[in-house]
Design a protein around this motif. Sequence first.
Motif, PDB file in Angstrom:
ATOM      1  N   TYR A 168       0.829  -1.207   0.000  1.00 23.67           N
ATOM      2  CA  TYR A 168       0.000   0.000   0.000  1.00 23.67           C
ATOM      3  C   TYR A 168       0.865   1.260   0.000  1.00 23.67           C
ATOM      4  O   TYR A 168       0.528   2.251  -0.668  1.00 23.67           O
ATOM      5  CB  TYR A 168      -0.917  -0.002   1.226  1.00 23.67           C
ATOM      6  CG  TYR A 168      -1.707  -1.275   1.392  1.00 23.67           C
ATOM      7  CD1 TYR A 168      -2.808  -1.544   0.577  1.00 23.67           C
ATOM      8  CD2 TYR A 168      -1.334  -2.234   2.335  1.00 23.67           C
ATOM      9  CE1 TYR A 168      -3.531  -2.722   0.713  1.00 23.67           C
ATOM     10  CE2 TYR A 168      -2.049  -3.408   2.482  1.00 23.67           C
ATOM     11  CZ  TYR A 168      -3.147  -3.652   1.667  1.00 23.67           C
ATOM     12  OH  TYR A 168      -3.847  -4.813   1.798  1.00 23.67           O
ATOM     13  N   ILE A 169       1.979   1.213   0.731  1.00 16.66           N
ATOM     14  CA  ILE A 169       2.876   2.374   0.777  1.00 16.66           C
ATOM     15  C   ILE A 169       3.464   2.647  -0.603  1.00 16.66           C
ATOM     16  O   ILE A 169       3.485   3.796  -1.081  1.00 16.66           O
ATOM     17  CB  ILE A 169       3.998   2.147   1.808  1.00 16.66           C
ATOM     18  CG1 ILE A 169       3.423   2.087   3.225  1.00 16.66           C
ATOM     19  CG2 ILE A 169       5.060   3.244   1.712  1.00 16.66           C
ATOM     20  CD1 ILE A 169       4.437   1.691   4.282  1.00 16.66           C
ATOM     21  N   LEU A 170       3.927   1.605  -1.280  1.00 10.44           N
ATOM     22  CA  LEU A 170       4.551   1.787  -2.595  1.00 10.44           C
ATOM     23  C   LEU A 170       3.534   2.278  -3.625  1.00 10.44           C
ATOM     24  O   LEU A 170       3.854   3.143  -4.454  1.00 10.44           O
ATOM     25  CB  LEU A 170       5.174   0.463  -3.061  1.00 10.44           C
ATOM     26  CG  LEU A 170       6.404   0.000  -2.274  1.00 10.44           C
ATOM     27  CD1 LEU A 170       6.829  -1.387  -2.721  1.00 10.44           C
ATOM     28  CD2 LEU A 170       7.556   0.988  -2.448  1.00 10.44           C
ATOM     29  N   ILE A 171       2.327   1.737  -3.574  1.00 13.04           N
ATOM     30  CA  ILE A 171       1.290   2.187  -4.512  1.00 13.04           C
ATOM     31  C   ILE A 171       0.944   3.650  -4.248  1.00 13.04           C
ATOM     32  O   ILE A 171       0.803   4.454  -5.181  1.00 13.04           O
ATOM     33  CB  ILE A 171       0.042   1.289  -4.400  1.00 13.04           C
ATOM     34  CG1 ILE A 171       0.355  -0.109  -4.943  1.00 13.04           C
ATOM     35  CG2 ILE A 171      -1.125   1.902  -5.166  1.00 13.04           C
ATOM     36  CD1 ILE A 171      -0.756  -1.119  -4.731  1.00 13.04           C
ATOM     37  N   PHE A 172       0.812   4.013  -2.972  1.00 11.49           N
ATOM     38  CA  PHE A 172       0.493   5.404  -2.628  1.00 11.49           C
ATOM     39  C   PHE A 172       1.592   6.358  -3.098  1.00 11.49           C
ATOM     40  O   PHE A 172       1.309   7.409  -3.690  1.00 11.49           O
ATOM     41  CB  PHE A 172       0.302   5.531  -1.114  1.00 11.49           C
ATOM     42  CG  PHE A 172       0.122   6.950  -0.652  1.00 11.49           C
ATOM     43  CD1 PHE A 172      -1.105   7.580  -0.780  1.00 11.49           C
ATOM     44  CD2 PHE A 172       1.202   7.663  -0.114  1.00 11.49           C
ATOM     45  CE1 PHE A 172      -1.263   8.906  -0.356  1.00 11.49           C
ATOM     46  CE2 PHE A 172       1.050   8.975   0.307  1.00 11.49           C
ATOM     47  CZ  PHE A 172      -0.187   9.595   0.173  1.00 11.49           C
ATOM     48  N   VAL A 173       2.841   5.998  -2.840  1.00 17.50           N
ATOM     49  CA  VAL A 173       3.961   6.864  -3.231  1.00 17.50           C
ATOM     50  C   VAL A 173       4.018   7.009  -4.753  1.00 17.50           C
ATOM     51  O   VAL A 173       4.246   8.111  -5.282  1.00 17.50           O
ATOM     52  CB  VAL A 173       5.289   6.302  -2.682  1.00 17.50           C
ATOM     53  CG1 VAL A 173       6.473   7.078  -3.246  1.00 17.50           C
ATOM     54  CG2 VAL A 173       5.305   6.356  -1.165  1.00 17.50           C
ATOM     55  N   TYR A 174       3.815   5.912  -5.469  1.00 17.26           N
ATOM     56  CA  TYR A 174       3.834   5.968  -6.932  1.00 17.26           C
ATOM     57  C   TYR A 174       2.740   6.899  -7.458  1.00 17.26           C
ATOM     58  O   TYR A 174       2.984   7.735  -8.334  1.00 17.26           O
ATOM     59  CB  TYR A 174       3.664   4.573  -7.518  1.00 17.26           C
ATOM     60  CG  TYR A 174       3.531   4.563  -9.019  1.00 17.26           C
ATOM     61  CD1 TYR A 174       4.649   4.584  -9.838  1.00 17.26           C
ATOM     62  CD2 TYR A 174       2.273   4.567  -9.625  1.00 17.26           C
ATOM     63  CE1 TYR A 174       4.526   4.605 -11.223  1.00 17.26           C
ATOM     64  CE2 TYR A 174       2.142   4.582 -11.003  1.00 17.26           C
ATOM     65  CZ  TYR A 174       3.269   4.601 -11.797  1.00 17.26           C
ATOM     66  OH  TYR A 174       3.129   4.633 -13.168  1.00 17.26           O
ATOM     67  N   LEU A 175       1.536   6.745  -6.925  1.00 18.19           N
ATOM     68  CA  LEU A 175       0.419   7.576  -7.387  1.00 18.19           C
ATOM     69  C   LEU A 175       0.666   9.044  -7.045  1.00 18.19           C
ATOM     70  O   LEU A 175       0.399   9.932  -7.857  1.00 18.19           O
ATOM     71  CB  LEU A 175      -0.884   7.093  -6.758  1.00 18.19           C
ATOM     72  CG  LEU A 175      -1.364   5.699  -7.196  1.00 18.19           C
ATOM     73  CD1 LEU A 175      -2.613   5.309  -6.425  1.00 18.19           C
ATOM     74  CD2 LEU A 175      -1.640   5.656  -8.696  1.00 18.19           C
ATOM     75  N   TRP A 176       1.179   9.312  -5.848  1.00 17.88           N
ATOM     76  CA  TRP A 176       1.459  10.690  -5.455  1.00 17.88           C
ATOM     77  C   TRP A 176       2.457  11.352  -6.402  1.00 17.88           C
ATOM     78  O   TRP A 176       2.316  12.531  -6.750  1.00 17.88           O
ATOM     79  CB  TRP A 176       2.010  10.708  -4.024  1.00 17.88           C
ATOM     80  CG  TRP A 176       2.548  12.031  -3.593  1.00 17.88           C
ATOM     81  CD1 TRP A 176       1.827  13.118  -3.199  1.00 17.88           C
ATOM     82  CD2 TRP A 176       3.929  12.420  -3.529  1.00 17.88           C
ATOM     83  NE1 TRP A 176       2.674  14.164  -2.882  1.00 17.88           N
ATOM     84  CE2 TRP A 176       3.967  13.762  -3.079  1.00 17.88           C
ATOM     85  CE3 TRP A 176       5.126  11.759  -3.799  1.00 17.88           C
ATOM     86  CZ2 TRP A 176       5.159  14.440  -2.890  1.00 17.88           C
ATOM     87  CZ3 TRP A 176       6.307  12.450  -3.615  1.00 17.88           C
ATOM     88  CH2 TRP A 176       6.331  13.768  -3.168  1.00 17.88           C
ATOM     89  N   LYS A 177       3.432  10.592  -6.853  1.00 20.47           N
ATOM     90  CA  LYS A 177       4.483  11.156  -7.704  1.00 20.47           C
ATOM     91  C   LYS A 177       4.061  11.275  -9.169  1.00 20.47           C
ATOM     92  O   LYS A 177       4.513  12.176  -9.880  1.00 20.47           O
ATOM     93  CB  LYS A 177       5.738  10.293  -7.614  1.00 20.47           C
ATOM     94  CG  LYS A 177       6.984  10.910  -8.261  1.00 20.47           C
ATOM     95  CD  LYS A 177       8.189  10.065  -7.995  1.00 20.47           C
ATOM     96  CE  LYS A 177       9.460  10.741  -8.490  1.00 20.47           C
ATOM     97  NZ  LYS A 177       9.491  10.912  -9.951  1.00 20.47           N
ATOM     98  N   SER A 178       3.203  10.386  -9.645  1.00 19.29           N
ATOM     99  CA  SER A 178       2.961  10.296 -11.092  1.00 19.29           C
ATOM    100  C   SER A 178       1.611  10.828 -11.559  1.00 19.29           C
ATOM    101  O   SER A 178       1.456  11.141 -12.740  1.00 19.29           O
ATOM    102  CB  SER A 178       3.089   8.833 -11.543  1.00 19.29           C
ATOM    103  OG  SER A 178       2.100   8.023 -10.913  1.00 19.29           O
ATOM    104  N   ILE A 179       0.635  10.927 -10.668  1.00 20.59           N
ATOM    105  CA  ILE A 179      -0.709  11.291 -11.108  1.00 20.59           C
ATOM    106  C   ILE A 179      -0.755  12.683 -11.743  1.00 20.59           C
ATOM    107  O   ILE A 179      -1.413  12.889 -12.758  1.00 20.59           O
ATOM    108  CB  ILE A 179      -1.708  11.207  -9.925  1.00 20.59           C
ATOM    109  CG1 ILE A 179      -2.136   9.773  -9.702  1.00 20.59           C
ATOM    110  CG2 ILE A 179      -2.942  12.050 -10.183  1.00 20.59           C
ATOM    111  CD1 ILE A 179      -3.082   9.605  -8.551  1.00 20.59           C
ATOM    112  N   GLY A 180      -0.061  13.648 -11.139  1.00 21.02           N
ATOM    113  CA  GLY A 180      -0.080  15.001 -11.679  1.00 21.02           C
ATOM    114  C   GLY A 180       0.399  15.055 -13.113  1.00 21.02           C
ATOM    115  O   GLY A 180      -0.170  15.763 -13.949  1.00 21.02           O
ATOM    116  N   TYR A 181       1.452  14.283 -13.413  1.00 22.72           N
ATOM    117  CA  TYR A 181       1.984  14.249 -14.778  1.00 22.72           C
ATOM    118  C   TYR A 181       1.015  13.545 -15.728  1.00 22.72           C
ATOM    119  O   TYR A 181       0.759  14.019 -16.831  1.00 22.72           O
ATOM    120  CB  TYR A 181       3.334  13.540 -14.771  1.00 22.72           C
ATOM    121  CG  TYR A 181       3.935  13.344 -16.141  1.00 22.72           C
ATOM    122  CD1 TYR A 181       4.584  14.381 -16.789  1.00 22.72           C
ATOM    123  CD2 TYR A 181       3.851  12.113 -16.782  1.00 22.72           C
ATOM    124  CE1 TYR A 181       5.140  14.207 -18.044  1.00 22.72           C
ATOM    125  CE2 TYR A 181       4.398  11.928 -18.038  1.00 22.72           C
ATOM    126  CZ  TYR A 181       5.046  12.968 -18.668  1.00 22.72           C
ATOM    127  OH  TYR A 181       5.581  12.790 -19.911  1.00 22.72           O
TER     128      TYR A 181
END
Length: 309
Positions: A168-181
Amino acid sequence: MAGSFFRRFNRNKVLLLMVLPGALWFLFFSYLPLFGTIAAFKEYRFRGGFWNSLINSKFVGWDNFKFLFNTDAAFTITRNTLLYNIAFIFLGLVFSVGLAILLSELVNKRLAKLYQTSMFLPYFLSWVIVGYFAFSFLSMDRGLLNHILGYFGVDSMQWYSDPTYWPYILIFVYLWKSIGYSSVVYLASILGIDRSLYEAAMIDGASKLQQVRNITLPLLKPIIIIMTLLAVGKIFYADFGLFYNVPRDSGTLYSVTNVIDTYVYRGFKVTGEIGMSTAAGLYQSVVGFVLVMVSNFAVRKLDKDSALF
């Protein structure tokens, strides 16, 4: 024939000069390195230059590929790579499209630009910096999250020793970093939709939700399919920085953080076998190519106009 070629060249020389930097980039970084894939089938040993070593190294056939499949970790790294990427593709699509729709509905365009910029910023941060951000939250002694848990009377957790929450941590971090782009592509597509369609829907009494469901999403379908097909092609690739820097290469977390890319990196760091690393990259590329072709074929059968090619 030659005269016709030179006339066309002279007529389009400005456009060709504009294309030249991109063409040279693809030539040097995408096409010329293809000759190096032969290292996947050789026991590569460096002897006086890369090409000389590549030609004279011992041919070992498929032995390098056994590095991936004949180990106890083969199932784990394949499972982790696939499941994480499936989650990234699905959740990334849902949140990116949703964010793009929300931004497009903001009346205050200056505020919308501020939100878009703030959500776009994490994409430019390196995974090393993001890893330190995560550590500032998850550190056993000084982590913010443990301080918050302590405030509510909950014992501090050793986050870097317990693999339970890391998917869950890795999925959250990935989404936080990539969603804006990712949302930028969909936002650009939404802004290109004819506004008269929404005005007609409003006259007919359609709510915002009905407008999104009957106008926005159907018109976004082609770009959603294209972006998904491109993502499927990289389903056997894992973001090395995410899976190596954020968990801080903790051995106790390998069961949920070890993917093909990190496994190959650690193997290369220990053995120094270039052939094994090349074999892993070739395997990922071939599987990705096959998946894109199969997925595109399926889309073409269902809706020819929505296919990538």
